[in-house]
Scaffold this motif. Structure first.
Motif, PDB file in Angstrom:
ATOM      1  N   ARG A 128       0.837  -1.077   0.083  1.00 40.29           N
ATOM      2  CA  ARG A 128      -0.006  -0.077   0.032  1.00 40.29           C
ATOM      3  C   ARG A 128       0.548   1.259   0.060  1.00 40.29           C
ATOM      4  N   ASP A 129       1.900   1.133   0.530  1.00 36.49           N
ATOM      5  CA  ASP A 129       2.892   2.303   0.630  1.00 36.49           C
ATOM      6  C   ASP A 129       3.464   2.841  -0.523  1.00 36.49           C
ATOM      7  N   GLY A 130       3.562   1.865  -1.532  1.00 37.90           N
ATOM      8  CA  GLY A 130       4.230   1.936  -2.711  1.00 37.90           C
ATOM      9  C   GLY A 130       3.478   2.162  -4.090  1.00 37.90           C
ATOM     10  N   LEU A 131       2.265   1.749  -4.047  1.00 39.82           N
ATOM     11  CA  LEU A 131       1.746   1.675  -5.173  1.00 39.82           C
ATOM     12  C   LEU A 131       0.073   2.211  -4.860  1.00 39.82           C
ATOM     13  N   MET A 132      -0.508   3.009  -5.721  1.00 40.93           N
ATOM     14  CA  MET A 132      -2.072   3.360  -5.342  1.00 40.93           C
ATOM     15  C   MET A 132      -2.476   3.357  -7.007  1.00 40.93           C
ATOM     16  N   THR A 137      -5.213   4.407 -13.654  1.00 37.17           N
ATOM     17  CA  THR A 137      -3.832   4.937 -13.499  1.00 37.17           C
ATOM     18  C   THR A 137      -3.116   4.232 -12.198  1.00 37.17           C
ATOM     19  N   MET A 138      -2.006   3.561 -12.350  1.00 39.93           N
ATOM     20  CA  MET A 138      -1.302   2.966 -11.397  1.00 39.93           C
ATOM     21  C   MET A 138      -0.096   3.882 -11.003  1.00 39.93           C
ATOM     22  N   VAL A 139      -0.055   4.540  -9.762  1.00 40.15           N
ATOM     23  CA  VAL A 139       0.913   5.514  -9.434  1.00 40.15           C
ATOM     24  C   VAL A 139       1.700   4.940  -8.392  1.00 40.15           C
ATOM     25  N   GLU A 140       3.302   4.851  -8.822  1.00 42.85           N
ATOM     26  CA  GLU A 140       4.179   4.474  -7.845  1.00 42.85           C
ATOM     27  C   GLU A 140       4.550   5.622  -6.977  1.00 42.85           C
ATOM     28  N   ALA A 231       0.110   5.389   1.016  1.00 44.69           N
ATOM     29  CA  ALA A 231      -0.552   5.223   2.328  1.00 44.69           C
ATOM     30  C   ALA A 231      -1.129   6.480   3.011  1.00 44.69           C
ATOM     31  N   ASP A 232      -0.432   7.423   2.540  1.00 41.67           N
ATOM     32  CA  ASP A 232      -0.915   8.942   2.918  1.00 41.67           C
ATOM     33  C   ASP A 232      -2.137   9.205   2.089  1.00 41.67           C
ATOM     34  N   PHE A 233      -2.710   8.674   1.375  1.00 41.53           N
ATOM     35  CA  PHE A 233      -3.792   9.304   0.672  1.00 41.53           C
ATOM     36  C   PHE A 233      -4.880   8.056   0.644  1.00 41.53           C
ATOM     37  N   CYS A 391      -2.741  -1.788   4.871  1.00 41.56           N
ATOM     38  CA  CYS A 391      -1.300  -1.581   4.644  1.00 41.56           C
ATOM     39  C   CYS A 391      -0.734  -2.800   3.682  1.00 41.56           C
ATOM     40  N   ALA A 392      -1.221  -4.072   3.800  1.00 44.70           N
ATOM     41  CA  ALA A 392      -0.656  -5.374   3.239  1.00 44.70           C
ATOM     42  C   ALA A 392      -1.274  -5.422   1.866  1.00 44.70           C
ATOM     43  N   THR A 393      -2.189  -4.386   1.313  1.00 45.35           N
ATOM     44  CA  THR A 393      -2.736  -4.687   0.065  1.00 45.35           C
ATOM     45  C   THR A 393      -2.847  -3.542  -0.698  1.00 45.35           C
TER      46      THR A 393
END
Ligand code: DAV
Length: 401
Positions: A128-132, A137-140, A231-233, A391-393
């Motif tokens: 969750r911290d690295g990808l959204m 759109t997938m944002v890193e 994960a801040d969003f 977080c884990a997803t």
């Protein structure tokens, strides 16, 4: 590196040649909120997780004081905790697939001691911290922590290529926005590394970053380059709600604003968490119109300031989990988190939510107050590594079929 993408429930009730339609009618990535029916999910992997090694001022700013001495370079989490965490993640993946027919992807196994040119990484358990996903759109993330610089590539690079390939084959228009790569010295801690040690229990005002919108406190990173953890969003339709934190700076927010598709916008919530790092233990939307929040970190007034919450039922958790001493404390240490991690649950849809099985008080409250159906699963060892179900997803597809 292959997805466990079968849907056994459907397959077993039909002829052997039946191919689940879910795979062909479902987009590869598509999500614009946190609660619509979950259809495709990335779930992390714990193997070889190390305590993240960052400068002392960052560890002081973000980690519970009791465990700070563990945060050394190449220091692995206890092997039995990591092994149990992997069992919990595998079980979670099985339940998502078998009980809910959700397509589940898993990252590849990474030896984190060998990454980052031998200085070590952290984990593959907290994607969750690295990808959204924002729309299609997938944002890193442009991660702030140096030990996480290559985390997305190392753990999820193959997965990203695979979903791009899947999308291409189906003629879908999907974008993956990889983070700019810093080669060489990072400037994000400039001016912050010589901060005095101070009292380990006291919040250390680390800031050359200066006062933010919410408080006079400073952050553990400067604003010299974009930095943010996804994960801040959180997504609330076309409004994304986020926060500044010890890993997310203003340039990071501006960067995110620049790369998300139209008509998505980002609004910042003024949270008052001295140790802010990730918003997903501060707010928890249950469904359209209903949000639970941590009243020591954000006020109702501040939430209402955002148009998107105008007519929402905004509910503070009516007890403070930090003041509870209960049976769940028998579990492994929460090395990296506060007990507000109870809010780090994950919605299957607007009625069903996954909660850690020891959080019985929370589970019953969700059932009685909100009529939720609570799926209780063991996750305490994953919690020990720094997060819970949210977080884990990474939710890849949410929405009606
Ligand atoms: O409240 O301790 C938990 C979120 C970690 N990703 C907290 C933050």
């Amino acid at each position: 590196d292959t997805p466990s993408s079968t849907t056994p429930q459907q397959a077993s009730t039909t002829s052997p040649t039946f191919k689940p339609t879910v795979a062909s009618t479902m987009p590869t990535i598509s999500a614009s909120n946190e609660w619509s029916p979950l259809r495709s999910l990335l779930i992390g992997r714990a193997s070889h997780s190390l305590f993240p090694s960052e400068p002392p001022h960052m560890t002081r700013a973000t980690m519970p004081s009791a465990h700070r001495s563990q945060f050394r370079s190449l220091n692995p989490f206890p092997a039995h905790i990591v092994a149990k965490a992997d069992e919990e993640l595998d079980n979670f993946a099985r339940v998502m697939t078998e009980r809910f027919g959700i397509k589940v992807y898993r990252p590849r196994e990474v030896d984190w001691a060998k990454t980052n040119m031998g200085t070590g990484g952290y984990t593959g358990a907290m994607p969750r911290d690295g990808l959204m996903v924002v729309g299609n759109t997938m944002v890193e993330a442009c991660m702030g922590w140096g030990c996480r610089r290559d985390e997305v590539e190392d753990a999820y690079g193959g997965f990203l290529q695979m979903i791009m390939q899947e999308a291409r084959e189906r003629g879908e228009s999907v974008r993956i926005c990889r983070a700019p790569k810093i080669v060489g010295r990072d400037s994000v801690y400039d001016g912050l590394l010589d901060l005095p040690d101070g009292d380990p229990d006291e919040h250390v005002d680390v800031g050359v970053h200066g006062p933010n919108e919410s408080s006079e406190m400073g952050w553990a990173i400067n604003n010299t380059r974009p930095a943010f953890d996804c994960a801040d969003f959180m997504r609330f339709g076309t409004t994304i709600i986020g926060q500044l934190s010890h890993v997310t700076n203003r340039k990071g927010v501006d960067y995110l604003r620049a790369v998300i598709p139209e008509p998505y916008t980002v609004e910042l919530l003024n949270t008052t968490d001295d140790h802010a790092m990730h918003i997903d233990a501060t707010i928890l939307p249950l469904r359209q119109g209903t949000l639970i929040y941590c009243p020591t970190r954000v006020t109702e007034e501040e939430l209402r300031r955002h148009e998107v919450f105008k007519n929402w039922d905004l509910r503070p958790l009516p007890w403070n989990p930090e003041e509870e001493t209960d049976e769940e404390d028998d579990g492994p240490p929460r090395y990296m988190c506060s007990k507000w991690l109870v809010l780090n649950a994950m919605s299957v849809d607007e009625k069903r939510i996954v909660v850690e099985e020891k959080q019985e008080r929370f589970a019953r409250w969700l059932e009685q107050e909100f009529g939720m159906e609570v799926v209780r699963l063991p996750f305490r060892h994953v919690n020990s590594l720094g997060g819970s179900f949210h977080c884990a997803t990474v939710d890849l597809v949410r929405g009606e079929s």
